[in-house]
Design an enzyme around this catalytic site. Structure first.
Site, PDB file in Angstrom:
ATOM      1  CG  ASP A   1      -2.163   0.905   0.927  1.00  0.00           C
ATOM      2  OD1 ASP A   1      -2.073   1.763   0.010  1.00  0.00           O
ATOM      3  OD2 ASP A   1      -3.190   0.775   1.610  1.00  0.00           O
TER       4      ASP A   1
HETATM    5  C1  NOJ Z   1      -3.907   4.073  -0.034  1.00  0.00           C
HETATM    6  C2  NOJ Z   1      -5.075   3.136  -0.042  1.00  0.00           C
HETATM    7  O1  NOJ Z   1      -5.118   2.421   1.176  1.00  0.00           O
HETATM    8  C3  NOJ Z   1      -5.057   2.137  -1.184  1.00  0.00           C
HETATM    9  O2  NOJ Z   1      -6.239   1.397  -1.177  1.00  0.00           O
HETATM   10  C4  NOJ Z   1      -4.863   2.869  -2.479  1.00  0.00           C
HETATM   11  O3  NOJ Z   1      -4.887   1.943  -3.543  1.00  0.00           O
HETATM   12  C5  NOJ Z   1      -3.551   3.628  -2.424  1.00  0.00           C
HETATM   13  N1  NOJ Z   1      -3.602   4.606  -1.326  1.00  0.00           N
HETATM   14  C6  NOJ Z   1      -3.219   4.360  -3.707  1.00  0.00           C
HETATM   15  O4  NOJ Z   1      -4.057   5.434  -3.869  1.00  0.00           O
END
Ligand code: NOJ
Length: 737
Positions: A264
């Protein structure tokens, strides 16, 4: 002439034979993928390999230009294709060609209880991703609904591992049929937003395997997902983005996952662990995953220069990098280097219609006393619509799932379009969410703006509602911070902005009131007895308002069922009852174990406002007698359970028949019953169909955390067939020998 033709044929043959001999194996799509991967790997320098393991921009990672291996482009997910952002920023790039179709939020998809809807969703969003040249779609999300306060529940598929498993598979297959990798997220145990970056989840192995992992396992083993995203939180004291237990032991070893583990954004914290504990691609380091970021830090990523140095010093084995690169190459061959993948399509009417159909199948009619719905337009001539959510765009905000859409039909738009010529429609706000409330993107607050006085709004609504033939109230949550939004949880189970009082006051002056909740979460309903009809409208995407209007007017007969329990009070949810939410900022203990949602409600013999699996229709269904092919079974036997279902009403409708199984006696504590099958059927008035479930001993298994295996114990199992987890129409028994 003949001679010339054969000369040409001969020349062509020579060229193609030549081309075949010079084409390197890794570029030859007729070769097995593993062989191509090995060939490419042997051609790469150490520096090129390390480069592939981290980001080069906010949403892309490096290829190997020297070898013609392209970069990978990713996009959120999971409800539509996010707008293009600047290279190294979260800010939009202001393209004029990136306005997408927003599909309904995943809670709504789960509420369809229809794998065909998930397939349509996956295929359509995959086409949008492909057209926009995205190789990886950052979704779907399948974290289990542990508390109704979790700000991201709307991006997930509810409280039940079986339902979310069956729904996630077709979504992934649909996306990947476009040559776009799905990236199932967030692996694992990311069930709250508070302290999400570090909170350490303490959970027993049974709950982990029976509740929190099955949807991920189905994504890997049954859907063949090509990538998975690590979660922000910790498990066993290690960050989930580099976690020996989750990534190496369970995902890669036990489940034999052959795809890419993507972090993530900002979820990586350490070079050795990221190298050794199962991560393959590091994204978004030095950001908060949502808005802030440090510029041009890519060489400083944990899996960039620091990794290179450690390999050169012999502190990290090159083999771990080779494994990552193998996986990345495989994903590249499956996606961007697959010359056969279709071209995709974007922002089409077909996709909008797909979204609308999914929303229409997912909206849940919770209560409908005296058949106040569908709106009887022969009698109703004056409709008063109240509530901010009647007129609010919900595709914008909420964090990374925020979308720049081609258009969005609000409920008010939908009603005006569908019945504006048949009845007078008057709109009053009734309440507003303060413009000053934190939200992303930040609202533009006009100079000299003053928040409207809530008492005046309330009074206006009451005055308007008094002489209406029907009041249609649209409230619920929104995508502001502390509502249904990433990065933080809700602060209260009750509706925000004084809505509870407003609904009660409206119900006092007009008994014909329909409350539609727009949300991705359960909410308290202290006014439940005061209103005759309640609808859960979810976040429906681009066509949301059309779908809601179709349900309210009866153009479409509602057929959605709840993918989560709507309890009366927050304390009726196990994590709150046990005081195990949100933890102590260091640890959060899942002491309720496997007793999540209806499993807990059954155990505690609690009443709910609306149980898991509940949803009404404008018609009625009669359940006949259950039939079981054999009352005794051995492991590996296949048993069929069938039941006739009849549409006993006057209009066509769909019913989701649910099969639950309970273990009567076991040396391990088991829930009273668990969902093990469901089937959504459509019936004409008077029509009857037999619904059949085929089960094996899989349906009786539990995770034995002492032996670390899934197993059964012989004995009696109770079979329940119902219209919801609390509306069981037929029961029977099977003995497992
Ligand atoms: C953080 C989020 O938790 C995740 O789901 C997302 O894909 C990423 N940011 C990228 O935006």
């Amino acid at each position: 002439m003949k001679k010339i033709t054969s000369l040409i044929a001969c020349t062509c043959f020579t060229i193609s034979a030549f081309a075949q001999t010079v084409k390197p194996v890794y570029l030859d799509e007729s070769q097995p993928i593993e062989k191509r991967v090995e060939d490419a790997l042997t051609r790469m320098t150490l520096e090129e390999k390390v480069k592939m393991c981290h980001a080069q921009s906010k949403f892309s990672s490096y290829g190997v230009p020297r070898l013609g291996i392209p970069e990978l482009w990713m996009s959120d997910g999971p409800h539509g294709i996010r707008e293009e952002v600047l290279w190294d920023e979260w800010n939009g790039a202001h393209w004029t060609s990136d306005s997408c179709i927003a599909f309904p939020a995943l809670t709504c998809l789960a509420a369809t209880w229809d794998p065909q809807m998930a397939a349509l969703y996956g295929k359509s969003i995959g086409e949008e991703a492909r057209y926009r040249k995205k190789d990886v779609l950052l979704g779907p999300g399948v974290n289990i609904y542990r508390t109704p306060l979790n700000g991201r529940n709307f991006e997930y598929m509810g409280e039940d591992p079986f339902l979310s498993s069956r729904m996630v598979i077709p979504y992934i297959q649909g996306v990947q049929s476009n040559g776009v990798a799905a990236c199932v997220k967030h692996f694992a145990l990311n069930n709250q937003e508070i302290d999400r970056g570090h909170i350490n989840v303490i959970i027993d192995d049974r709950a982990l395997h029976e509740i929190y992992l099955p949807a991920f396992k189905a994504a890997v083993q049954e859907a063949g997902v090509w990538s998975i995203m690590g979660a922000y939180n910790q498990y066993k004291g290690q960050q989930c983005c580099h976690n020996q237990y989750l990534l190496n032991d369970i995902l890669k070893q036990d489940w034999q996952f052959d795809g890419v583990v993507i972090s993530d954004w900002g979820g990586v914290h350490n070079t050795e662990q990221a190298a050794n504990f199962g991560l393959d691609l590091e994204m978004g380091t030095w950001t908060d995953g949502l808005s802030q970021g440090k510029a041009n830090a890519y060489d400083n990523y944990y899996l960039a220069d620091p990794l290179l140095k450690k390999i050169k010093k012999g502190e990290i084995n090159i083999k771990v990098v080779d494994d990552k690169v193998r996986r990345l190459l495989k994903m590249i061959f499956r996606t961007v280097m697959n010359s056969q993948r279709p071209w995709g399509s974007f922002g089409t009417e077909e996709h909008a219609l797909a979204g609308r159909t999914i929303a229409e199948n997912g909206i849940v009619l919770l209560k409908n006393d005296k058949n106040i719905l569908p709106i009887n337009l022969n009698k109703i001539k004056k409709i008063v619509v109240v509530g901010e959510n009647a007129n609010k765009r919900m595709t914008l905000g909420g964090g990374s799932s925020s979308l720049k859409v081609k258009y969005e039909i609000t409920p008010l738009d939908g009603l005006k379009k569908q019945i504006g010529n048949l009845a007078e429609i008057i709109y009053v706000k009734g309440y507003v969410s303060p413009l000053t409330e934190k939200r992303d993107p930040k609202p533009k607050i006009p100079v000299g703006y003053k928040e409207p006085n809530p008492e005046i709004l309330l009074q206006e609504a009451i005055n308007a509602a008094k002489d209406a033939d029907i009041v249609l109230y649209f409230g619920g949550l929104n995508k502001n911070e502390n509502q249904d939004s990433e990065g933080n949880d809700r602060k209260s189970y009750n509706l925000p902005y004084g809505q509870d009082r407003l609904i009660s006051e409206l119900a006092k002056v007009n008994k014909n009131i329909v409350v539609t909740i727009i949300s991705g979460n359960a909410v308290a309903m202290p006014w439940i007895k005061e209103v005759p009809a309640i609808v859960e409208g979810w976040f429906g995407g681009t066509e949301s308002g059309n779908a809601i209007a179709s349900i309210l007017t009866g153009k479409v007969n509602p057929s959605g069922k709840l993918p989560m329990t709507i309890a009366e009070k927050l304390e009726d949810y196990p994590s709150h009852a046990l005081g195990e939410y949100p933890g102590d900022h260091v640890n959060v203990r899942y002491n309720e174990g496997i007793f999540i949602g209806y499993r807990w409600i059954d155990k505690q013999k609690k009443q709910t406002l609306f149980p898991f699996g509940h949803g009404l229709s404008y018609t009625t269904f009669d359940y006949g007698k259950i039939k079981i092919s054999s009352k005794q079974m051995k492991n590996n036997d296949k048993i069929t359970i069938s039941i006739p279902i009849k549409n006993s009403g006057k209009i066509k409708g769909k019913e989701t028949v649910q099969l639950y199984i309970g273990d009567e006696k076991c040396s391990f504590e088991r829930p009273i019953k668990e969902l093990k099958g469901f089937s959504k059927i459509e019936l004409n008035p008077g029509e009857e169909k037999i619904v059949t479930f085929e089960i094996t001993d899989e349906a009786f298994k539990f995770y034995d955390d002492k032996q670390k295996i899934w197993r059964t114990e012989p004995g009696k199992f109770k079979i329940y067939i119902g219209a919801s987890s609390n509306d069981i129409r037929e029961t029977s028994e099977i003995t497992l020998l």
